[in-house]
Design a protein around this motif. Structure first.
Motif, PDB file in Angstrom:
ATOM      1  N   SER A 288     -45.895  19.955  78.713  1.00 57.66           N
ATOM      2  CA  SER A 288     -46.784  19.314  79.689  1.00 57.66           C
ATOM      3  C   SER A 288     -47.816  18.466  78.967  1.00 57.66           C
ATOM      4  CB  SER A 288     -47.502  20.373  80.529  1.00 57.66           C
ATOM      5  OG  SER A 288     -48.508  20.988  79.764  1.00 57.66           O
TER       6      SER A 288
ATOM      7  N   ASN B 194     -53.936  28.373  64.506  1.00 53.58           N
ATOM      8  CA  ASN B 194     -54.124  26.924  64.342  1.00 53.58           C
ATOM      9  C   ASN B 194     -54.860  26.544  63.063  1.00 53.58           C
ATOM     10  OD1 ASN B 194     -56.920  27.009  64.804  1.00 53.58           O
ATOM     11  ND2 ASN B 194     -56.775  26.416  66.948  1.00 53.58           N
TER      12      ASN B 194
ATOM     13  N   HIS C 251     -51.587  15.781  80.143  1.00 51.93           N
ATOM     14  CA  HIS C 251     -52.682  15.698  81.119  1.00 51.93           C
ATOM     15  C   HIS C 251     -52.218  15.205  82.490  1.00 51.93           C
ATOM     16  CE1 HIS C 251     -53.409  11.215  80.670  1.00 51.93           C
ATOM     17  NE2 HIS C 251     -52.504  11.491  79.759  1.00 51.93           N
TER      18      HIS C 251
ATOM     19  N   ARG D 165     -65.665  15.743  66.814  1.00 46.62           N
ATOM     20  CA  ARG D 165     -65.020  15.533  68.110  1.00 46.62           C
ATOM     21  C   ARG D 165     -65.707  14.388  68.856  1.00 46.62           C
ATOM     22  NH1 ARG D 165     -63.652  20.636  71.933  1.00 46.62           N
ATOM     23  NH2 ARG D 165     -62.189  20.922  70.226  1.00 46.62           N
TER      24      ARG D 165
ATOM     25  N   GLN E  67     -47.969  23.755  76.320  1.00 43.75           N
ATOM     26  CA  GLN E  67     -48.944  22.970  77.094  1.00 43.75           C
ATOM     27  C   GLN E  67     -49.651  21.992  76.158  1.00 43.75           C
ATOM     28  OE1 GLN E  67     -52.792  24.453  78.102  1.00 43.75           O
ATOM     29  NE2 GLN E  67     -52.821  23.435  80.072  1.00 43.75           N
ATOM     30  N   GLY E  68     -49.571  20.699  76.469  1.00 43.36           N
ATOM     31  CA  GLY E  68     -50.168  19.669  75.602  1.00 43.36           C
ATOM     32  C   GLY E  68     -49.072  19.084  74.727  1.00 43.36           C
ATOM     33  N   PHE E  69     -48.994  17.757  74.706  1.00 46.14           N
ATOM     34  CA  PHE E  69     -47.929  17.118  73.915  1.00 46.14           C
ATOM     35  C   PHE E  69     -48.538  16.056  72.995  1.00 46.14           C
ATOM     36  CE2 PHE E  69     -43.774  14.843  73.416  1.00 46.14           C
ATOM     37  CZ  PHE E  69     -43.005  15.941  73.092  1.00 46.14           C
ATOM     38  N   GLY E  70     -49.715  16.380  72.444  1.00 44.13           N
ATOM     39  CA  GLY E  70     -50.370  15.463  71.505  1.00 44.13           C
ATOM     40  C   GLY E  70     -49.962  15.829  70.088  1.00 44.13           C
ATOM     41  N   ASN E  71     -50.891  15.661  69.168  1.00 43.45           N
ATOM     42  CA  ASN E  71     -50.593  15.943  67.764  1.00 43.45           C
ATOM     43  C   ASN E  71     -50.055  17.363  67.572  1.00 43.45           C
ATOM     44  OD1 ASN E  71     -50.673  16.428  65.042  1.00 43.45           O
ATOM     45  ND2 ASN E  71     -52.803  15.859  64.742  1.00 43.45           N
TER      46      ASN E  71
ATOM     47  N   ALA F  92     -51.748  23.954  73.569  1.00 40.07           N
ATOM     48  CA  ALA F  92     -52.092  22.890  72.617  1.00 40.07           C
ATOM     49  C   ALA F  92     -52.796  21.755  73.348  1.00 40.07           C
ATOM     50  CB  ALA F  92     -50.833  22.397  71.907  1.00 40.07           C
ATOM     51  N   ALA F  93     -53.694  22.122  74.275  1.00 35.75           N
ATOM     52  CA  ALA F  93     -54.393  21.069  75.027  1.00 35.75           C
ATOM     53  C   ALA F  93     -55.905  21.268  74.944  1.00 35.75           C
ATOM     54  CB  ALA F  93     -53.919  21.050  76.478  1.00 35.75           C
ATOM     55  N   LEU F  94     -56.414  22.204  75.738  1.00 32.94           N
ATOM     56  CA  LEU F  94     -57.871  22.323  75.909  1.00 32.94           C
ATOM     57  C   LEU F  94     -58.317  23.779  75.809  1.00 32.94           C
ATOM     58  CD1 LEU F  94     -58.075  20.471  79.337  1.00 32.94           C
ATOM     59  CD2 LEU F  94     -58.609  19.454  77.127  1.00 32.94           C
TER      60      LEU F  94
ATOM     61  N   THR G 225     -51.146  21.331  61.615  1.00 37.62           N
ATOM     62  CA  THR G 225     -51.584  22.321  62.610  1.00 37.62           C
ATOM     63  C   THR G 225     -50.398  22.773  63.460  1.00 37.62           C
ATOM     64  OG1 THR G 225     -53.766  21.331  62.611  1.00 37.62           O
ATOM     65  CG2 THR G 225     -53.272  22.808  64.438  1.00 37.62           C
TER      66      THR G 225
ATOM     67  N   GLY H  64     -52.729  27.393  70.060  1.00 37.52           N
ATOM     68  CA  GLY H  64     -52.819  26.203  69.198  1.00 37.52           C
ATOM     69  C   GLY H  64     -54.157  25.519  69.407  1.00 37.52           C
TER      70      GLY H  64
ATOM     71  N   LYS I 287     -62.446  31.441  60.827  1.00 36.02           N
ATOM     72  CA  LYS I 287     -61.075  31.030  60.490  1.00 36.02           C
ATOM     73  C   LYS I 287     -60.894  30.867  58.972  1.00 36.02           C
ATOM     74  CE  LYS I 287     -59.572  27.767  63.212  1.00 36.02           C
ATOM     75  NZ  LYS I 287     -59.300  26.415  63.763  1.00 36.02           N
TER      76      LYS I 287
HETATM   77  P1  NAD Z   1     -54.410  15.454  71.209  1.00 37.34           P
HETATM   78  O1  NAD Z   1     -55.524  14.697  71.824  1.00 37.34           O
HETATM   79  O2  NAD Z   1     -53.506  14.788  70.237  1.00 37.34           O
HETATM   80  O3  NAD Z   1     -53.457  16.076  72.369  1.00 37.34           O
HETATM   81  C1  NAD Z   1     -53.956  16.755  73.475  1.00 37.34           C
HETATM   82  C2  NAD Z   1     -52.809  16.913  74.480  1.00 37.34           C
HETATM   83  O4  NAD Z   1     -53.268  17.697  75.573  1.00 37.34           O
HETATM   84  C3  NAD Z   1     -52.330  15.590  75.086  1.00 37.34           C
HETATM   85  O5  NAD Z   1     -50.933  15.653  75.254  1.00 37.34           O
HETATM   86  C4  NAD Z   1     -53.017  15.560  76.436  1.00 37.34           C
HETATM   87  O6  NAD Z   1     -52.290  14.783  77.408  1.00 37.34           O
HETATM   88  C5  NAD Z   1     -52.944  17.041  76.790  1.00 37.34           C
HETATM   89  N1  NAD Z   1     -53.890  17.420  77.818  1.00 37.34           N
HETATM   90  C6  NAD Z   1     -55.176  17.020  78.017  1.00 37.34           C
HETATM   91  N2  NAD Z   1     -55.672  17.602  79.102  1.00 37.34           N
HETATM   92  C7  NAD Z   1     -54.685  18.396  79.602  1.00 37.34           C
HETATM   93  C8  NAD Z   1     -54.584  19.268  80.717  1.00 37.34           C
HETATM   94  N3  NAD Z   1     -55.610  19.426  81.558  1.00 37.34           N
HETATM   95  N4  NAD Z   1     -53.412  19.932  80.911  1.00 37.34           N
HETATM   96  C9  NAD Z   1     -52.368  19.764  80.065  1.00 37.34           C
HETATM   97  N5  NAD Z   1     -52.409  18.959  79.001  1.00 37.34           N
HETATM   98  C10 NAD Z   1     -53.562  18.285  78.784  1.00 37.34           C
HETATM   99  O7  NAD Z   1     -55.108  16.740  70.562  1.00 37.34           O
HETATM  100  P2  NAD Z   1     -54.512  17.671  69.409  1.00 37.34           P
HETATM  101  O8  NAD Z   1     -54.995  17.185  68.098  1.00 37.34           O
HETATM  102  O9  NAD Z   1     -53.068  17.889  69.641  1.00 37.34           O
HETATM  103  O10 NAD Z   1     -55.311  19.016  69.694  1.00 37.34           O
HETATM  104  C11 NAD Z   1     -54.948  19.888  70.757  1.00 37.34           C
HETATM  105  C12 NAD Z   1     -55.861  21.096  70.726  1.00 37.34           C
HETATM  106  O11 NAD Z   1     -55.731  21.771  69.479  1.00 37.34           O
HETATM  107  C13 NAD Z   1     -57.353  20.747  70.868  1.00 37.34           C
HETATM  108  O12 NAD Z   1     -57.947  21.768  71.624  1.00 37.34           O
HETATM  109  C14 NAD Z   1     -57.853  20.807  69.429  1.00 37.34           C
HETATM  110  O13 NAD Z   1     -59.225  21.134  69.356  1.00 37.34           O
HETATM  111  C15 NAD Z   1     -57.002  21.913  68.859  1.00 37.34           C
HETATM  112  N6  NAD Z   1     -56.839  21.836  67.403  1.00 37.34           N
HETATM  113  C16 NAD Z   1     -56.352  20.712  66.827  1.00 37.34           C
HETATM  114  C17 NAD Z   1     -56.192  20.665  65.457  1.00 37.34           C
HETATM  115  C18 NAD Z   1     -55.611  19.444  64.784  1.00 37.34           C
HETATM  116  O14 NAD Z   1     -55.431  19.475  63.559  1.00 37.34           O
HETATM  117  N7  NAD Z   1     -55.267  18.401  65.510  1.00 37.34           N
HETATM  118  C19 NAD Z   1     -56.565  21.758  64.656  1.00 37.34           C
HETATM  119  C20 NAD Z   1     -57.048  22.926  65.285  1.00 37.34           C
HETATM  120  C21 NAD Z   1     -57.175  22.940  66.674  1.00 37.34           C
END
Ligand code: NAD
Length: 459
Positions: free
Chosen positions: A275, A385, A277, A84, A248-252, A336-338, A201, A358, A104
């Motif tokens: 949603s 996840n 950040h 990270r 919640q969270g629109f990343g990966n 799916a954010a934090l 994931t 997630g 896990k």
């Molecule tokens: P990412 O960085 O691609 O996306 C994170 C998303 O969360 C973004 O849309 C960001 O804008 C949003 N975000 C950040 N702060 C926020 C807030 N305060 N409120 C709402 N949204 C907020 O990350 P990711 O890879 O999608 O991972 C998301 C979570 O899943 C993380 O906690 C990560 O540890 C966990 N995770 C990821 C994986 C993986 O394979 N990518 C595997 C297991 C767990």
């Protein structure tokens, strides 16, 4: 390790201690001693590696950045876990996440142990060239302890395939003649990565809900007719009716989860809120997720934040405050954010009946207990996840054999593995008084303890 993880491991061991069929070789005082050994083994990492990487910046300044690799437990196989890049990274956080990986992997029978790494930086403060150097330094400093049969890092928050490609290249440079393709996972597909890894994931997170409601409850609910389990009763309300969903969270993870829900042929789903950040978007008739994904792809991953952007996109959505998503009246809410987004201060606002983790640890211990009391179904992180590490295992195998699976093969491996785990934990979950998180921990810890016993590690 975090108090939360230690507490839940202790509770699981207490439950197993009372079960005479588990580790029956140990009786009386010997049983007490074996179980107290188990708590110290599982609640302490094997190794904590910490270095201050020396990084010359492009402006001529030299900085030191704190970097970690924590190796929690390798009973089930080589250590495995992400790296990270985030300012909040510290030894406690990395250790906690490493222990979560041990649990896990054992839960899903993935033959890896638990590890995690991190560098305490905001990657946005560094140029591409500097980040490349930071990745190389990470491998140089930890080269002795990582490798395809020792410890296999992967992407995590703030890192992606690009960083894994750079790290593997450095590993190959430093270790000429040694197999290197299995040294990192989550690499780009052209560079011995796996098709389907990026989506794994999010697909697995959505699958956990779909499998619970559709495949399991729709087909097998009669087996649990007499169950007094309050979580079973909650879930039963949703298996055959339209389901409103928020993510919640629109990343990966979040964007893939939302797309899976949007396209789901198994459940009658409507994604009414997503949603990031900056903002929550809401439409009670359902959001146009493909259009939002296109927008995010063109805007560094961000959702639209103004009426004008929404209008130009040709969609209909209300703009709301970022955290409004957490208290919406929805059936299922995905995190799916934090970590820690649901805590003692806002848990009373949660209206969703099913919560899916997630992200890692999005619900604090206090909030978890309150929600469990109310019969809210929580599909825990270690179950929901795991798609990333399941497909990482497939990537590791492909790297070792120098062969490639199609995306269909990879998705099948992912869903088969998740199904296998859910078929193991769900029947007991609906038949016993524990919450699903506890049930998953008990299953995982049973596997770990059995292996420790077979290997004579409890004497
Ligand atoms: P990412 O960085 O691609 O996306 C994170 C998303 O969360 C973004 O849309 C960001 O804008 C949003 N975000 C950040 N702060 C926020 C807030 N305060 N409120 C709402 N949204 C907020 O990350 P990711 O890879 O999608 O991972 C998301 C979570 O899943 C993380 O906690 C990560 O540890 C966990 N995770 C990821 C994986 C993986 O394979 N990518 C595997 C297991 C767990």
């Amino acid at each position: 390790m975090s108090d939360k993880a230690t507490k839940i491991i202790q509770e699981s061991l207490d439950a197993l201690m009372q079960d005479d069929t588990f580790l029956p070789d140990y009786e009386g005082q010997e049983r007490e001693t074996a179980f107290s050994s188990l708590i110290s083994i599982l609640s302490t990492p094997n190794h904590v590696h910490k270095s201050f990487l020396r990084v010359p910046l492009q402006n001529g300044e030299v900085v030191r950045v704190p970097a970690y690799r924590v190796q929690h437990n390798d009973t089930m196989g080589p250590y495995k876990g992400g790296v990270r890049f985030h300012e909040s990274v510290n030894e406690d956080e990395v250790s906690s996440l490493a222990s979560l990986m041990t649990i896990k992997n054992a839960l899903h029978d993935v033959p890896f142990g638990g590890g995690k790494g991190g560098i305490s930086i905001n990657p946005k403060d560094f140029s591409k060239k500097e980040l490349n150097l930071i990745c190389k330094k990470y491998v140089q400093y930890f080269n002795d302890v990582i490798g395809p049969d020792k410890d296999i890092p992967a992407p995590d928050a703030g890192t992606s395939a690009r960083e894994m490609d750079w790290m593997m290249a450095e590993y190959k440079n430093i270790n000429p003649g040694i197999p290197y393709r299995g040294s990192f996972t989550g690499k780009s597909v052209k560079n011995s990565g796996s098709l389907g890894r990026r989506e794994a994931t999010g697909k697995g997170v959505y699958f956990s809900l779909r499998y619970l409601l559709h495949d399991f409850l729709k087909n097998r609910r009669d087996e649990f007719q007499t169950s007094e389990n309050k979580f079973f009763k909650t879930a039963l309300e949703f298996y055959d009716r339209p389901l409103s969903i928020a993510v919640q969270g629109f990343g990966n993870v979040g964007s893939v989860t939302a797309m899976q829900a949007y396209n789901c042929d198994y459940l009658d789903t409507k994604v009414i809120s997503v949603s990031d950040h900056n903002v929550t978007l809401y439409n009670e008739d359902g959001l146009d997720i493909p259009a939002l994904l296109d927008f995010a792809n063109d805007h560094h991953g961000d959702l639209p934040t103004t009426e004008e952007e929404i209008h130009d996109l040709g969609i209909s959505a209300e703009l709301r405050d970022r955290d409004d998503i957490l208290s919406l009246e929805v059936d299922a809410l995905f995190f799916a954010a934090l970590g820690g987004v649901i805590n003692k201060d806002n848990v009373q606002d949660v209206r969703a009946s099913i919560l899916i983790e997630g992200a890692n640890s999005p619900i604090t211990t206090e909030a978890d207990a309150i929600l469990a009391e109310q019969g809210v179904v929580i599909i825990p992180d270690i179950l929901a996840n795991a798609g990333g590490v399941i497909v990482s295992y497939s990537e590791w195998l492909q790297g070792r054999e120098t062969l490639y699976y199609s995306e269909e093969q990879v998705t099948k491996i992912l869903f088969d593995k998740m199904k296998e785990t859910m078929d193991r934990v769900l029947p007991e979950f609906f038949g016993d008084p524990y919450a699903l998180r506890q049930n998953c921990y008990i299953h995982s810890i049973m596997s770990l303890c059995t292996m420790l016993h077979i290997r004579g590690k409890l004497y």
